[in-house]
Write a protein that holds these residues in place. Structure first.
Motif, PDB file in Angstrom:
ATOM      1  N   GLU A 199      -7.278   4.361   3.851  1.00  0.00           N
ATOM      2  CA  GLU A 199      -6.720   3.014   3.896  1.00  0.00           C
ATOM      3  C   GLU A 199      -5.613   2.904   4.916  1.00  0.00           C
ATOM      4  O   GLU A 199      -5.396   1.853   5.509  1.00  0.00           O
ATOM      5  CB  GLU A 199      -6.150   2.628   2.524  1.00  0.00           C
ATOM      6  CG  GLU A 199      -7.181   2.122   1.579  1.00  0.00           C
ATOM      7  CD  GLU A 199      -7.317   3.036   0.392  1.00  0.00           C
ATOM      8  OE1 GLU A 199      -8.126   2.736  -0.476  1.00  0.00           O
ATOM      9  OE2 GLU A 199      -6.600   4.053   0.364  1.00  0.00           O
ATOM     10  N   VAL A 200      -4.878   3.997   5.068  1.00  0.00           N
ATOM     11  CA  VAL A 200      -3.710   3.965   5.948  1.00  0.00           C
ATOM     12  C   VAL A 200      -3.895   4.980   7.064  1.00  0.00           C
ATOM     13  O   VAL A 200      -4.277   6.116   6.817  1.00  0.00           O
ATOM     14  CB  VAL A 200      -2.416   4.321   5.174  1.00  0.00           C
ATOM     15  CG1 VAL A 200      -1.214   4.277   6.099  1.00  0.00           C
ATOM     16  CG2 VAL A 200      -2.231   3.380   4.004  1.00  0.00           C
ATOM     17  N   ARG A 239      -8.862  -1.864  13.217  1.00  0.00           N
ATOM     18  CA  ARG A 239      -8.028  -2.456  12.177  1.00  0.00           C
ATOM     19  C   ARG A 239      -8.693  -3.698  11.603  1.00  0.00           C
ATOM     20  O   ARG A 239      -8.735  -3.914  10.399  1.00  0.00           O
ATOM     21  CB  ARG A 239      -6.684  -2.812  12.792  1.00  0.00           C
ATOM     22  CG  ARG A 239      -5.735  -3.442  11.842  1.00  0.00           C
ATOM     23  CD  ARG A 239      -4.472  -3.763  12.578  1.00  0.00           C
ATOM     24  NE  ARG A 239      -3.710  -4.760  11.863  1.00  0.00           N
ATOM     25  CZ  ARG A 239      -2.784  -5.495  12.427  1.00  0.00           C
ATOM     26  NH1 ARG A 239      -2.526  -5.354  13.715  1.00  0.00           N
ATOM     27  NH2 ARG A 239      -2.112  -6.364  11.725  1.00  0.00           N
ATOM     28  N   ARG A 252      -1.039  -4.149   2.833  1.00  0.00           N
ATOM     29  CA  ARG A 252      -2.400  -3.876   3.281  1.00  0.00           C
ATOM     30  C   ARG A 252      -2.743  -4.707   4.513  1.00  0.00           C
ATOM     31  O   ARG A 252      -2.454  -5.893   4.578  1.00  0.00           O
ATOM     32  CB  ARG A 252      -3.390  -4.192   2.161  1.00  0.00           C
ATOM     33  CG  ARG A 252      -4.820  -3.810   2.509  1.00  0.00           C
ATOM     34  CD  ARG A 252      -5.735  -4.075   1.346  1.00  0.00           C
ATOM     35  NE  ARG A 252      -5.297  -3.334   0.168  1.00  0.00           N
ATOM     36  CZ  ARG A 252      -5.585  -2.056  -0.045  1.00  0.00           C
ATOM     37  NH1 ARG A 252      -6.305  -1.386   0.827  1.00  0.00           N
ATOM     38  NH2 ARG A 252      -5.140  -1.465  -1.126  1.00  0.00           N
ATOM     39  N   VAL A 286       0.816  -1.205   0.000  1.00  0.00           N
ATOM     40  CA  VAL A 286       0.000   0.000   0.000  1.00  0.00           C
ATOM     41  C   VAL A 286       0.853   1.260   0.000  1.00  0.00           C
ATOM     42  O   VAL A 286       0.629   2.194  -0.749  1.00  0.00           O
ATOM     43  CB  VAL A 286      -0.928  -0.019   1.236  1.00  0.00           C
ATOM     44  CG1 VAL A 286      -1.555   1.330   1.442  1.00  0.00           C
ATOM     45  CG2 VAL A 286      -1.987  -1.073   1.059  1.00  0.00           C
ATOM     46  N   LEU A 287       1.850   1.270   0.848  1.00  0.00           N
ATOM     47  CA  LEU A 287       2.675   2.454   0.994  1.00  0.00           C
ATOM     48  C   LEU A 287       4.128   2.034   0.974  1.00  0.00           C
ATOM     49  O   LEU A 287       4.514   1.047   1.603  1.00  0.00           O
ATOM     50  CB  LEU A 287       2.355   3.137   2.330  1.00  0.00           C
ATOM     51  CG  LEU A 287       2.855   4.551   2.548  1.00  0.00           C
ATOM     52  CD1 LEU A 287       2.250   5.501   1.539  1.00  0.00           C
ATOM     53  CD2 LEU A 287       2.478   5.015   3.955  1.00  0.00           C
ATOM     54  N   THR A 319      -4.750  -0.299   7.424  1.00  0.00           N
ATOM     55  CA  THR A 319      -3.314  -0.498   7.513  1.00  0.00           C
ATOM     56  C   THR A 319      -2.761   0.580   8.442  1.00  0.00           C
ATOM     57  O   THR A 319      -3.083   1.739   8.296  1.00  0.00           O
ATOM     58  CB  THR A 319      -2.671  -0.348   6.126  1.00  0.00           C
ATOM     59  OG1 THR A 319      -3.413  -1.132   5.206  1.00  0.00           O
ATOM     60  CG2 THR A 319      -1.234  -0.787   6.145  1.00  0.00           C
ATOM     61  N   PHE A 349       2.356   5.605  -3.048  1.00  0.00           N
ATOM     62  CA  PHE A 349       1.098   5.072  -2.558  1.00  0.00           C
ATOM     63  C   PHE A 349       0.460   4.282  -3.681  1.00  0.00           C
ATOM     64  O   PHE A 349       0.148   4.840  -4.736  1.00  0.00           O
ATOM     65  CB  PHE A 349       0.173   6.202  -2.096  1.00  0.00           C
ATOM     66  CG  PHE A 349      -1.162   5.713  -1.643  1.00  0.00           C
ATOM     67  CD1 PHE A 349      -2.284   5.880  -2.435  1.00  0.00           C
ATOM     68  CD2 PHE A 349      -1.291   5.061  -0.421  1.00  0.00           C
ATOM     69  CE1 PHE A 349      -3.517   5.422  -2.012  1.00  0.00           C
ATOM     70  CE2 PHE A 349      -2.523   4.588  -0.005  1.00  0.00           C
ATOM     71  CZ  PHE A 349      -3.636   4.769  -0.801  1.00  0.00           C
ATOM     72  N   LEU A 407       4.925  -1.229   3.162  1.00  0.00           N
ATOM     73  CA  LEU A 407       3.797  -1.469   4.054  1.00  0.00           C
ATOM     74  C   LEU A 407       2.723  -2.217   3.276  1.00  0.00           C
ATOM     75  O   LEU A 407       2.233  -1.720   2.274  1.00  0.00           O
ATOM     76  CB  LEU A 407       3.271  -0.122   4.528  1.00  0.00           C
ATOM     77  CG  LEU A 407       2.197  -0.085   5.585  1.00  0.00           C
ATOM     78  CD1 LEU A 407       2.735  -0.610   6.884  1.00  0.00           C
ATOM     79  CD2 LEU A 407       1.738   1.344   5.790  1.00  0.00           C
ATOM     80  N   ILE A 421      -4.661   8.586   3.366  1.00  0.00           N
ATOM     81  CA  ILE A 421      -3.721   8.456   4.489  1.00  0.00           C
ATOM     82  C   ILE A 421      -4.044   9.526   5.518  1.00  0.00           C
ATOM     83  O   ILE A 421      -4.040  10.708   5.188  1.00  0.00           O
ATOM     84  CB  ILE A 421      -2.264   8.646   4.015  1.00  0.00           C
ATOM     85  CG1 ILE A 421      -1.978   7.753   2.817  1.00  0.00           C
ATOM     86  CG2 ILE A 421      -1.304   8.349   5.147  1.00  0.00           C
ATOM     87  CD1 ILE A 421      -0.587   7.930   2.267  1.00  0.00           C
TER      88      ILE A 421
END
Lengths: 346, 309, 329
Positions: free
Chosen positions: C171-172, C198, C40, C5-6, C204, C74, C38, C91
C-alpha cells in the motif's frame, strides 16, 4: 538577485578546435568526444551541459591534460593565452597546469589528499610552480582561504580535509585553484555533491571571484538551472558531439536542437509546470559510441526525426554569430514545446 | 495515454536498432572472453586439468604398481640419460619402483590434500567471515579474536604435533592442514561482507522481510564467492607445499605412500649421483603450485567485478 | 476520519556514536519528536539537507529500524506489534542509487521475484508470470528478464527496483531520493512512471528528496526537516507559496529554475552546518537564521498548528512576535 551577466566583449583565453578523445576498449574504439569547438574569454562563463556519457568530463580532462592513459587526444587547435598546447611536451603542459589553468573537481572528499593538511596541499601548488618561498606560499594560502569565506583561515591551514564539512572543502578546493592566479578555471560539477543551500553559496563565490579576478570559467554541469543562472554562453553536448551553442538567453528562450528542447521539457518548474501533469521525457537511451558517425546520433530518440536524419552525419550549422545547432530542421519547423517560454521574467 | 504506454511505444518504435545498440554483454560472456585470452589462466587451467586427469586415470596410464619393489631394477636412470630406457621413462628409485608411476600416484596425494585442506579451511573461514562481517559488534569481536589467536599460533609446528598424534595418513594430514589455514579466508570474507552489508540491495532484502540466513546466503555469499575461489586456489598451493615439506622431513605422509615430498626425501641419499630422484618430484611440485597460483590469479582477473560506466 | 495509512507519533531515534568495547559513546539524536500522518493515496515529501534525519526516518517507517521513542503506526497498529514480514507486505522501499540497490550477481528475474519467494507466494511458474507482469508495468522489455544489472542503464535499473517494490502489491512505497542519481531525461521518465503507478494502483507514497522542484511538482504534502525535527509541514501549494519557517524560505530560494534572466539567489545564511553530536541550544537553526531573536537561543520553539499546517518557530509564537515588534518600534 545578482545582475544577469553582461555580454561585453571578452579577451580570449582558450580556443579549442576539432578536439576528439578516443578510448581503446575491448570491443573497439570508443569515441568519447568527436570534434568539438569551443572558446572562452576573460570574465566569461562557458557552461558545458549534457547528461552522463556525453563527453563533457573527457573534454575538460583533455583540455587540462589529465586524460586516462588509454585515452587519445587529437585536436586541430588547442591554444591557451596564445600558447599552442599541442606543441608542448608533457612536462611543459604540466608546468601550465595549476599555474595558468586549474581544475575544480566534483567531489572534494576524493580530490583532496586525506593525509596532508589543507595548508600543505595549497602551498605545494605555489611552491611547485616556483612562485615564491614557503612563507609567501603560506601567506597567500591564508589570504585565499579568507577570500573564499572560510573563517579562522590560519587555523584551517593546519586541518585535514576530513575535519571540514563538504561546503568548506569545496571552498578550500576553490582557494587551491587560485593559488597561482590562473586565467582559466575548469569546474567539473562543482556543486553536485553538495546540499542545495551550500550549492547556491558556492556558485555565488565562483561568480564573485570570477568578476574580481577576470578569469575565464568553464563550468561543466548537467543542471540546467545552474546553467541558466551562471552561464554567459552555453554548449550543449550529446554523445560526444556539440549539438547546440549560443548565449544563455538565446538557448533558453528559443532552443533549436530537439535534445535541448527535450531536456528543458523534462524539468519541473515550480509555478510553470502544471502540478501532477506528466513531465516531458526523452525515451530511449544514448547510442553506443562505437564505430564512425554515420547519421544523427539523436534520431532514435527525436520526436521529429525523418529519413534524412539517418542518411549522413549532420553538420553543425551556424544560424547567427555564435549560435549553432546540429540539426537538419529549421527553427520554423520545430513543433512548439510543452513548457511555456522561459525567457519571460517572473 | 499514460507514460508507461508512451514509453513502451517508444521502446518498440526504436526497432530496428542499429547493431551496436544491443545492451551490454552479460557477465558470463565477458568472463568467457577474458578467460580465453588470459595466458596465466590458460596455463594454470591446462596444467591443473592435466594433473587431475593423470591422477584420476593413473592406473590406466601405467602398467606398473607404485608399491612394487624390484631390487634388481634399482636406480635405473631416466630415458634421457646414457643408461636409460623407455621401459622406465623417469627411471626407478632406490627400491626399484618405477618413478613415473610413483609420480602419477603421488599426484593423487597432492591433489587430495590440496583440495581437501582448501575446502575445509574455506568452509570454516568463510562461515566465520560471513558471521563476523554481517553481525558486527560483539560477534565480530569474537571472530577477530579467534583469528588473532590463530595467527599467533605457529601453524607448521602445531601441524607437526597433531600429525604425530593422529598418524601420517592422507586423511589426517588433510584435516590438520584444513583446520590450520583458514585465517586468510576469514579476513577477506569478513571485509567483503562488511562492504556488501551496507549496499542497498541488502537493505532491500531486509525490507522485503527476508530472514538473516537467507540474506547471508542469498545476497552476500554470491558476492563473496569469487574472492573465496581465488583464496582457495592459493591456499591449495600452500597446503601442497606444506605437505611436501612435512613429508620431506619425515613428519607427514608415511612411506611407502608415494607423496612427492617423500620422494624428494628418499632421493636425498642418492642426490649427487642420481639427481633425477630429487629433481623430478621437485619440479613436479614446483609446476603444480605455480599452475595453481596462476590459475588463482587468472580467476581473480577474470571475475573482477564490473565497474560502472 | 479519513483513512490514515501510516502515522508517526512523537518518533525519535538516538544513536550511540563512538562506542567500542571500552568506551561509551556520545548520543546522536538523528530524529526527534516527529509527528506525521499519511493518508491513503497521498504523496508526502520529506525534504531536508544531509544530516537532517530524513533517511533515518524513512528506515523507521519501513520497519527496519526501531524508534527509540514514540511509535510508528500502520493502519492504527504499531509496527512493532506486527511482524517484520507483515510490514514488508504493506510497505516497500525504492532506493536512491540504482547501482547499489540491485544485487550484481542476480538476474532480474531473481531480484524481482525475491519478495514472492520470501513470502512463498505462488509457485515457480506463477512467479515468472508475475515477474513478467511487473516488468511490463514498469516499462521494461520482457527480453531482459534474465539479464544482469550490469547490462542495464541507470533508468532501467531504477525500474527494476520499482518492480521489486511492487511485487507484493504494497500500500505504501517509500522512495529515498529515487531520481537524484539519474540523468535529467531519465529522471522525468521515472517520475512519470511513479505518478502513473500511483494513479493506476492507488498507492500511497513517501518521497524523501532534496530536489524541491520535483517535490513541488509531485507531492501533495511536504514536511521539512532540520537536524532531526520536522520544522514545517503542510500542503505543497501553501508551503511553496507562503513558507513560514526561515529555513523553508531559504530552501525555496535555493531552487535554481532554468531562467536566464535571473541571477543567483542571495540569502544570508550563517556559515556551517551544525554538528549533530553537539546541536545548538534552543532552536537548532538559530546560528544560521536570518531572523534570529534572543529567545531562539534559549528555548526550543513549540509546535504551532492550524488547519493543515504546522511550524516550529518563535516568529509565530504570539508572545515573542509581539515582543519583537515592540522592540523594533
Amino acid at each position: 538577485m545578482t545582475q544577469a551577466k553582461s555580454t561585453a566583449a571578452f579577451e580570449e583565453v582558450l580556443r579549442v578546435e576539432g578536439l576528439s578523445v578516443e578510448i581503446g576498449i575491448s570491443t573497439g574504439l570508443l569515441r568519447a568526444v568527436s570534434g568539438i569547438d569551443l572558446h572562452v574569454g576573460r570574465g566569461e562563463t562557458l557552461c558545458i551541459v549534457g547528461e552522463s556519457g556525453c563527453g563533457k568530463t573527457m573534454t575538460s580532462l583533455g583540455i587540462i591534460g589529465l586524460l586516462p592513459r588509454r585515452a587519445r587526444l587529437t585536436a586541430e587547435r588547442l591554444v591557451l593565452e596564445g600558447r599552442d598546447l599541442l606543441a608542448l611536451s608533457p612536462k611543459q603542459r604540466a608546468a601550465l597546469r595549476g599555474d595558468r589553468m586549474a581544475m575544480i573537481f566534483q567531489d572534494p572528499m576524493t580530490s583532496l589528499n586525506p593525509v596532508y593538511t589543507i595548508g600543505n596541499q595549497m602551498e605545494e601548488i605555489f611552491l611547485r610552480h616556483g612562485k615564491g618561498d614557503r612563507k609567501a606560499a603560506r601567506a597567500r594560502a591564508e589570504y585565499l582561504l579568507h577570500k573564499v569565506g572560510i573563517s579562522a583561515a590560519a587555523s584551517r591551514l593546519g586541518q585535514y580535509p576530513h575535519q571540514l564539512s563538504g561546503g568548506l572543502r569545496q571552498r578550500a578546493m576553490i582557494a587551491m585553484t587560485l593559488m597561482c592566479d590562473p586565467t582559466l578555471i575548469i569546474a567539473d560539477e562543482p556543486t553536485t555533491a553538495l546540499d542545495v543551500t551550500i550549492q547556491a553559496q558556492i556558485l555565488h563565490l565562483l561568480h564573485d571571484l570570477q568578476r574580481e579576478y577576470r578569469m575565464a570559467l568553464i563550468l561543466i554541469t548537467h543542471d540546467l538551472g545552474i546553467v541558466a543562472r551562471m552561464a554567459t554562453r552555453v554548449v550543449v553536448m550529446y554523445a560526444g558531439q556539440v549539438v547546440e551553442t549560443g548565449t544563455a538567453a538565446e538557448v533558453f528562450a528559443a532552443p533549436m536542437h530537439p535534445y535541448t528542447r527535450g531536456l528543458l521539457d523534462c524539468i519541473p518548474i515550480p509555478g510553470k509546470t502544471a502540478r501532477g501533469a506528466q513531465l516531458g521525457s526523452i525515451p530511449g537511451m544514448v547510442p553506443a559510441l562505437l564505430g564512425p558517425i554515420a547519421s544523427c546520433q539523436f534520431r532514435n530518440r527525436c520526436p521529429q526525426a525523418f529519413a534524412d536524419c539517418a542518411a549522413a552525419p549532420v553538420p553543425l550549422r551556424e544560424t547567427a554569430p555564435g549560435r549553432t545547432s546540429r540539426c537538419l530542421l529549421t527553427p520554423a519547423s520545430l513543433v512548439p514545446q510543452r513548457a511555456e517560454s522561459l525567457g519571460a521574467a517572473e | 495515454m499514460t507514460s508507461i504506454e508512451r514509453d513502451r511505444r517508444g521502446i518498440v518504435a526504436l526497432s530496428p536498432a542499429p547493431p551496436y545498440e544491443r545492451e551490454a554483454p552479460s557477465p558470463r560472456m565477458i568472463m568467457r572472453r577474458r578467460a580465453l585470452t588470459h595466458p596465466g589462466f590458460l596455463f594454470g587451467a591446462t596444467i591443473m586439468l592435466a594433473t587431475i586427469l593423470i591422477a584420476v586415470f593413473a592406473p590406466l596410464l601405467t602398467p606398473y604398481d607404485p608399491y612394487f619393489q624390484d631390487l634388481s631394477q634399482r636406480l635405473i636412470p631416466p630415458v634421457w640419460a646414457i643408461k636409460g630406457s623407455w621401459a622406465h621413462i623417469f627411471g626407478t628409485d632406490g627400491m626399484g619402483r618405477d618413478y613415473l608411476t610413483r609420480l602419477m600416484f603421488g599426484a593423487r596425494i597432492s591433489l587430495t590434500i590440496g583440495f581437501g585442506a582448501a575446502s575445509i579451511a574455506g568452509f570454516i573461514g568463510t562461515s566465520l567471515g560471513l558471521i563476523g562481517g554481517y553481525f558486527g559488534g560483539k560477534v565480530d569481536a569474537v571472530v577477530m579474536y579467534l583469528v588473532n589467536v590463530k595467527l599467533a599460533l605457529p601453524g607448521v609446528l602445531i601441524a607437526l604435533s597433531l600429525i604425530e598424534v593422529f598418524g601420517g595418513s592422507v586423511t589426517s594430514v588433510t584435516l590438520v592442514l584444513g583446520f590450520l589455514f583458514w585465517d586468510r579466508f576469514v579476513v577477506v570474507t569478513r571485509s567483503v561482507t562488511q562492504q556488501t552489508r551496507i549496499a542497498d540491495y541488502v537493505t532491500a532484502a531486509e525490507a522485503v522481510g527476508a530472514s538473516r540466513l537467507r540474506i547471508i546466503l542469498g545476497e552476500v555469499l554470491p558476492n563473496v564467492a569469487n574472492h573465496i575461489i581465488v583464496i582457495a586456489s592459493l591456499e591449495m598451493g600452500v597446503a601442497i607445499l606444506v605437505e611436501a615439506a612435512l613429508s620431506f622431513l619425515g613428519l607427514g605422509i608415511r612411506p611407502p605412500t608415494p607423496s612427492w615430498g617423500l620422494m624428494v626425501s628418499e632421493g636425498r641419499n642418492f642426490m649427487f649421483f642420481q639427481p633425477y630422484l630429487v629433481a623430478v618430484p621437485g619440479i613436479a611440485i614446483f609446476v603444480l603450485v605455480i599452475a595453481i597460483n596462476m590459475l588463482g590469479d587468472g580467476i581473480r582477473d577474470i571475475t573482477a567485478p564490473e565497474g560502472r560506466n | 476520519m479519513s483513512d490514515v495509512v501510516l502515522e508517526c507519533r512523537d518518533v525519535g531515534r538516538r544513536f550511540s556514536v563512538g562506542a567500542g568495547m571500552f568506551a561509551t559513546g556520545k548520543e546522536l539524536r538523528a530524529v526527534d519528536g516527529v509527528d506525521l500522518a499519511l493518508r491513503r493515496g497521498e504523496m508526502l515529501a520529506i525534504v531536508g539537507e544531509s544530516g537532517c534525519g530524513k533517511t533515518t526516518l524513512s528506515r523507521m517507517m519501513l520497519g527496519l529500524l526501531r524508534p527509540s521513542s514514540g511509535a510508528i503506526l500502520f493502519g492504527g497498529v504499531p509496527i512493532d506489534g506486527i511482524g517484520r514480514a507483515t510490514v514488508a507486505r504493506h510497505i516497500q522501499p525504492v532506493f536512491q542509487d540504482p547501482y547499489s540497490s540491485l544485487n550484481p550477481r542476480k538476474t532480474l528475474a531473481a531480484i524481482i521475484a525475491l519478495p514472492l519467494e520470501v513470502h512463498r507466494i505462488g509457485r515457480r511458474e506463477t512467479r515468472r508470470v508475475r515477474v513478467e507482469e511487473l516488468m511490463e508495468l514498469v516499462g521494461l522489455p520482457r527480453r531482459l528478464i534474465y539479464a544482469y544489472p550490469s547490462q542495464l542503464s541507470g533508468g532501467q535499473r531504477q525500474r527494476v527496483a520499482i518492480a521489486r517494490a511492487l511485487a507484493m502489491s504494497p500500500e505504501v512505497v517509500i522512495c529515498d531520493e529515487p531520481t537524484s542519481a539519474l540523468d535529467v531525461s531519465v529522471q522525468a521518465q521515472i517520475l512519470n512512471l511513479l505518478q502513473d503507478l500511483r494513479r493506476e494502483l492507488n498507492l500511497t507514497f513517501v518521497i524523501v528528496s532534496h530536489n524541491l522542484a520535483v517535490v513541488e511538482h509531485m507531492a501533495d504534502r511536504v514536511a521539512v526537516m532540520y537536524l532531526g525535527r520536522v520544522i514545517e509541514a503542510g500542503p505543497t501549494s501553501e508551503i511553496f507559496s507562503a513558507p513560514r519557517h526561515p529555513y523553508t524560505q531559504t530552501l525555496l530560494d535555493s531552487v535554481l529554475t532554468p531562467d536566464p534572466t535571473r541571477g543567483l539567489p542571495e540569502f544570508a545564511l550563517g556559515p556551517g552546518f551544525p554538528n549533530p553530536l553537539d546541536p545548538p541550544s534552543g532552536c537548532a537553526f538559530h546560528p544560521r537564521c536570518p531572523k534570529v531573536m534572543p529567545e531562539c537561543k534559549r528555548t526550543q520553539p513549540a509546535t504551532r498548528r492550524d488547519s493543515a499546517r504546522m511550524v516550529e518557530c518563535h516568529l509565530y509564537d504570539p508572545v515573542e512576535a509581539s515582543a519583537a515588534v515592540s522592540l523594533k518600534s
